[in-house]
Scaffold this active site. Structure first.
Site, PDB file in Angstrom:
ATOM      1  N   ARG A  17      69.054 139.306  39.556  1.00 33.06           N
ATOM      2  CA  ARG A  17      68.025 139.015  40.564  1.00 33.06           C
ATOM      3  C   ARG A  17      66.628 139.089  39.972  1.00 33.06           C
ATOM      4  O   ARG A  17      65.738 138.350  40.363  1.00 33.06           O
ATOM      5  CB  ARG A  17      68.170 139.922  41.779  1.00 33.06           C
ATOM      6  CG  ARG A  17      68.142 141.391  41.490  1.00 33.06           C
ATOM      7  CD  ARG A  17      68.327 142.155  42.784  1.00 33.06           C
ATOM      8  NE  ARG A  17      68.687 143.537  42.551  1.00 33.06           N
ATOM      9  CZ  ARG A  17      69.030 144.377  43.530  1.00 33.06           C
ATOM     10  NH1 ARG A  17      69.059 143.951  44.775  1.00 33.06           N
ATOM     11  NH2 ARG A  17      69.350 145.602  43.253  1.00 33.06           N
ATOM     12  N   GLU A  65      70.335 129.391  57.807  1.00 33.67           N
ATOM     13  CA  GLU A  65      70.741 128.680  56.591  1.00 33.67           C
ATOM     14  C   GLU A  65      70.844 127.179  56.804  1.00 33.67           C
ATOM     15  O   GLU A  65      70.487 126.388  55.927  1.00 33.67           O
ATOM     16  CB  GLU A  65      72.064 129.233  56.066  1.00 33.67           C
ATOM     17  CG  GLU A  65      71.977 130.681  55.559  1.00 33.67           C
ATOM     18  CD  GLU A  65      72.013 131.712  56.685  1.00 33.67           C
ATOM     19  OE1 GLU A  65      72.290 131.340  57.841  1.00 33.67           O
ATOM     20  OE2 GLU A  65      71.761 132.898  56.403  1.00 33.67           O
TER      21      GLU A  65
END
Lengths: 320, 279
Positions: A17, A65
């Protein structure tokens, strides 16, 4: 840490990340058209740490989403370069028709990163555990599908797709991966990396299963079995030439993936072999199972994704 | 072209196009003729000779099954020859039943999987805003289409990002494929809902060119940073009396009786277009 006979595979210093966030920051600073889209997972993927530096170039879409895919398509047709991140199952299972129609069918330019893939979703459990994402995106005509096996590769892939057009999906783990590549290593889309030569069997792996396969190869060497290991980080288009070459060379192919054996790497390799070079093979991966809660090591054991599981499968097929 | 004549011409070509094919989405194509006439005839910045001109306004037909009416409009604006309209849905055509931005000159976005067009329109409007461009983005969504939850995601997003150069029209023709919207999923009051979602909202007679044009003008002046939502009170099959009255008019395959009525309407519209031309 993965134990093998002669060597320990160490976790990387940085998390995937952090690599995602730092690469997006660098890309966005260089190119004002780069826009990162998030669906309320900025703190999960560390883009919350860079938003102050590029506030206009990171859009938190909220928990939407499907809308995020459409917004990305709209950004794309007006010349922006959208990088979309969410957990792998939301990026694919949840918003598949949006990705398919507004994204791919409309010939938009979307770079999608699905994180926390497979067993690495750990404590988010079965609802959040994507064993299907590679298969779903692989079904989309023209899509390019990657699985990043370490942070060097993730950073490289994120940078390399900036100038490419079309649908690019990168599957990744979110936290630390095993260190496989040195800084400065290059990766060509569609070309597998041969990490170890061998003559008796070829292990073709992606993602977290690359390090497991390397460890398995070392254990097999102790038993007198010589295993080649390929990091097949591009699942689509798959490196057909390399698959055929090693199938011919070793006469046995084993695939290993942190994904359903249907649809992902194992299927892709089986398709190549079936059409071009029928060769005995076996697919290591998840078989007719859903995900569940647990730590990665427990889950790897449950789904038979450890180096020792690979060794067992290979021995059974070489000796059996 | 004078606006009323442009509207009649769109309706005429939409009917001829669908009649030539022998079946199609008559109801939902005809209910958006007026809004298309106002947008393409008066309001939108366009350059048909250069469909990708960066300064243009964008139009996204989220209710993709209204494609035939959009194609008639684009042909009249000169994006492609009128005769292409008679290839609608034929094998290998550049005019598929649902719009495809890669096949048809002048089509800004591929739509048809309902609910997705608004999100794309929102993305386009956001892109313009991020780049400080003045382009407007117009989107037409169906009342039945608003069953899709994604539409409401897109509304929230648009309002949050203050996309004041986004204009969403709801084609409130009160019917969807299986029947009245009220019986399937009662939409309650669209105007109230849009307002609650943070839109500057108006409801107008969707068959009135003047009301639609005035609403757009008023929205642009008064929206104060809000996206603009215009509920169009329309009738499925609008402007073609026998279709307006037909119970099942979403997708029509005309029988002999319908055939006669359609041909009569075509002649009527041809006379009307002709008459205005002479005056």
């Amino acid at each position: 840490m993965i134990e093998a006979s002669s060597k320990l595979y160490e976790l990387e210093n940085i998390e995937m990340r952090q690599m995602y966030a730092s690469t997006i920051l660098a890309l966005a600073k260089k190119n004002p058209e780069v826009i990162a889209l998030e669906a309320d997972l900025m703190s999960a993927i560390s883009t919350n740490k860079i938003i102050k530096e590029i506030p206009e170039q990171i859009i938190n879409c909220g928990i939407m989403e499907a809308n995020m895919m459409g917004v990305a398509a709209g950004l794309s047709i007006t010349g922006k370069i959208p990088y979309i991140h969410t957990f792998a199952q939301f990026a694919t299972r949840r918003a598949f028709d949006q990705l398919f129609v507004s994204g791919a069918y409309a010939r938009c330019n979307l770079k999608i990163v699905g994180s926390d893939s497979g067993v690495t979703a750990e404590h988010n459990g079965g609802t959040h555990m994507a064993f299907e994402d590679l298969g779903l995106v692989r079904l989309i005509p023209g899509a390019t599908v990657f699985e990043a096996s370490d942070s060097t590769m993730l950073g490289y892939l994120l940078r390399s797709i900036e100038k490419e057009r079309g649908i690019h999906y990168i599957r990744t783990v979110r936290k630390k991966a095993m260190k496989l590549y040195h800084e400065g290593e290059t990766f060509e889309a569609g070309k597998g990396k041969v990490l170890r030569e061998g003559n008796d069997v070829t292990l073709i792996a992606s993602g977290i299963m690359v390090a497991e396969s390397l460890a398995a190869a070392e254990l097999l060497e102790k038993e007198g079995i010589s295993a080649a290991v390929i990091d097949m980080f591009t699942i689509k288009p798959i490196d057909q030439e390399l698959v055929v070459k090693y199938a011919e060379k070793t006469g046995l192919v084993i695939t290993a993936e942190n994904h359903n054996v249907i649809g992902g790497l194992g299927s892709a390799v089986a398709e190549v072999l079936g059409e071009h070079c029928p060769t005995p093979m076996y697919r290591i991966g998840v078989r007719e199972q859903f995900g569940q809660v647990g730590v990665t090591e427990y889950l790897k054991k449950f789904y038979k994704l450890r180096a020792s599981d690979i060794v067992e499968v290979v021995k059974c097929r070489v000796e059996g | 072209m004078e606006l009323a004549r442009f509207r009649d011409s769109i309706r005429l070509l939409t009917l001829k196009e669908l009649h030539h094919l022998g079946f199609g989405h008559y109801g939902g194509s005809l209910s958006i003729v007026e809004v298309l006439a106002v947008l393409y005839g008066k309001v939108m910045k366009l350059n048909p000779a250069e469909p990708d001109w960066e300064g243009r306004d964008y139009f996204i037909l989220s209710k993709g099954h209204g494609g035939p009416a959009l194609y008639a409009t684009l042909a009249l604006k000169g994006y492609f020859p009128e005769k292409e309209l008679y290839t609608l849905n034929k094998n290998g055509t550049s005019l598929p039943s649902h719009p495809d931005r890669n096949l048809t000159r002048g089509v800004d976005m591929t739509t048809g999987s309902l609910g997705q067009g608004i999100s794309v329109a929102v993305g386009v409007a956001l892109s313009h805003k991020l780049s400080a461009r003045k382009n407007y983005t117009y989107c037409v969504v169906g009342d039945g289409e608003l069953n899709e939850g994604q539409c409401w995601e897109a509304f929230q997003f648009a309002a949050h990002h203050k996309l004041n150069r986004l204009v969403v029209f709801i084609d409130d023709n009160k019917k969807q494929l299986d029947g009245p919207t009220k019986d399937i999923i009662d939409p309650l009051d669209f105007e109230e809902k849009l307002r609650a979602f943070g839109f500057y909202t108006m409801k107008v007679d969707g068959s009135s060119l003047e009301e639609i044009e005035a609403a757009i003008g008023r929205g642009k002046v008064e929206s104060q940073g809000m996206p603009i939502g215009i509920v169009l009170d329309t009738i499925k099959g609008q402007g073609v009396p026998f279709l307006e009255q037909k119970a099942d008019n979403h997708h029509v395959r005309p029988n002999a009786e319908d055939e006669a009525a359609i041909l009569e309407m075509i002649s009527e519209l041809e006379r009307r277009v002709e008459r205005v031309e002479q005056s």
